[in-house]
Motif scaffolding. Sequence first.
Motif, short mmCIF file in Angstrom:
data_model
loop_
_atom_site.label_atom_id
_atom_site.label_comp_id
_atom_site.label_asym_id
_atom_site.label_seq_id
_atom_site.Cartn_x
_atom_site.Cartn_y
_atom_site.Cartn_z
N GLU A 151 0.83 -1.20 0.00
CA GLU A 151 0.00 0.00 0.00
C GLU A 151 0.87 1.26 0.00
O GLU A 151 0.54 2.25 -0.66
CB GLU A 151 -0.92 -0.01 1.22
N GLU A 166 3.71 5.67 -5.82
CA GLU A 166 3.49 5.74 -7.26
C GLU A 166 2.35 6.70 -7.59
O GLU A 166 2.41 7.44 -8.57
CB GLU A 166 3.18 4.35 -7.81
N ARG A 167 1.29 6.69 -6.78
CA ARG A 167 0.16 7.58 -7.04
C ARG A 167 0.59 9.04 -6.95
O ARG A 167 0.21 9.86 -7.79
CB ARG A 167 -0.97 7.30 -6.03
N ARG A 168 1.38 9.36 -5.94
CA ARG A 168 1.81 10.75 -5.78
C ARG A 168 2.78 11.18 -6.87
O ARG A 168 2.78 12.33 -7.29
CB ARG A 168 2.45 10.93 -4.40
N ALA A 195 2.61 10.16 -9.88
CA ALA A 195 1.83 10.31 -11.11
C ALA A 195 1.04 11.61 -11.14
O ALA A 195 0.57 12.02 -12.21
CB ALA A 195 0.86 9.13 -11.27
N GLN A 196 0.87 12.27 -10.01
CA GLN A 196 0.13 13.52 -9.97
C GLN A 196 0.89 14.61 -10.70
O GLN A 196 2.11 14.72 -10.57
CB GLN A 196 -0.13 13.95 -8.52
N ALA A 249 2.20 1.71 -3.48
CA ALA A 249 1.14 2.22 -4.36
C ALA A 249 0.92 3.71 -4.14
O ALA A 249 0.70 4.46 -5.10
CB ALA A 249 -0.15 1.43 -4.12
N GLU A 250 0.98 4.15 -2.89
CA GLU A 250 0.79 5.56 -2.58
C GLU A 250 1.94 6.40 -3.15
O GLU A 250 1.73 7.51 -3.65
CB GLU A 250 0.70 5.76 -1.07
#
Length: 328
Positions: free
Chosen positions: A306, A312-314, A316-317, A309-310
């Motif tokens: 998790e 990678e999410r940040r 991608a912003q 994933a967080e």
Amino acid sequence: MRQVLVLAEGTTGTRRATCALLTVARRLGAPAVVLGGPADPAGTALLGRFGAKTIYPMPAPGPGGQSAAARVEMLVELARRTSPAAILIASGRDGLEIAGRVGVRLDSGVLSDVVDVLDGPVAVQSVRGGSYLVRSRVVRGVPVLAVRTEHITVVPDPATPAVRQVRVAFPAGVYAVRTVRPRTGRTSASPELSTAAVVVTGGRGVGSRAAFDLVNRLAEALGGAAGGSHTATELGWCPRKALVDQVGTIVHPSLYLALGVSGSQRHCAGMRGAATIVAIDSDPAAPIFRLSDLGVVGDVHQVVPELLAEIERRRAQPVISTRTVTEA
């Protein structure tokens, strides 16, 4: 003034640990650096900035500078020729091995876990993971001190070093030593464990060698170095050089993440200098939580994915640029 032999870290001695040893050596006598390879102008200038009076390059042709056997031979030969006030070696897996072998060859006393050195020389040692300090002195032979250089404040004191070539008759066994580097498939751009700003360490709680890849992935995602506890290295989940421990690599990163590490005294002694410590472990009573700034009680195999994933999410912003306009 008697010389103080300083074993350089690396081939040219340009690492912080060597500069810290020179800072200590100046208190005891005239610092003399023993290199693991040839001298070069940039390295000589840096060593001179921190007070080196003499530089002894590794003779050429000869064995590789990374060979512990070659360094032992150099130190023993120079000690017999110069009768130094002390021999200073940076603590760590290789440093402790070299210190022990030099002590046996010279029939001298060896002191480890040295965090400071006073005139005498008197060694200040950290005992039981820093629970208390003691002062010790070698009573036979040339004092051989394995210094934990992260505890030393580096202070320059410019000097002009003399580079002196020495002839050493290396035994045939020394020439036979080869340094073998395993292929890990990881990029060589990964930071060195001892100087990394971010360190991610895995312990028994990671569960297996296959699961230890979580440690490597998180370290890579954060641009840091991966390490292992005593148990993880003994089980072969990570290289022995990745050991973060009182007798392994001492780290002092800005951010330290402990994954499935219970927090033994010997492990904590190797990482308690971190600025921020984050621990993830399924055992709420794990000793590591008493040292951590942030603790997560949970399964590493659920929390770390998790977290990845967080990250990678940040990443991608989109980056939003803001500008403040002030009207007159």
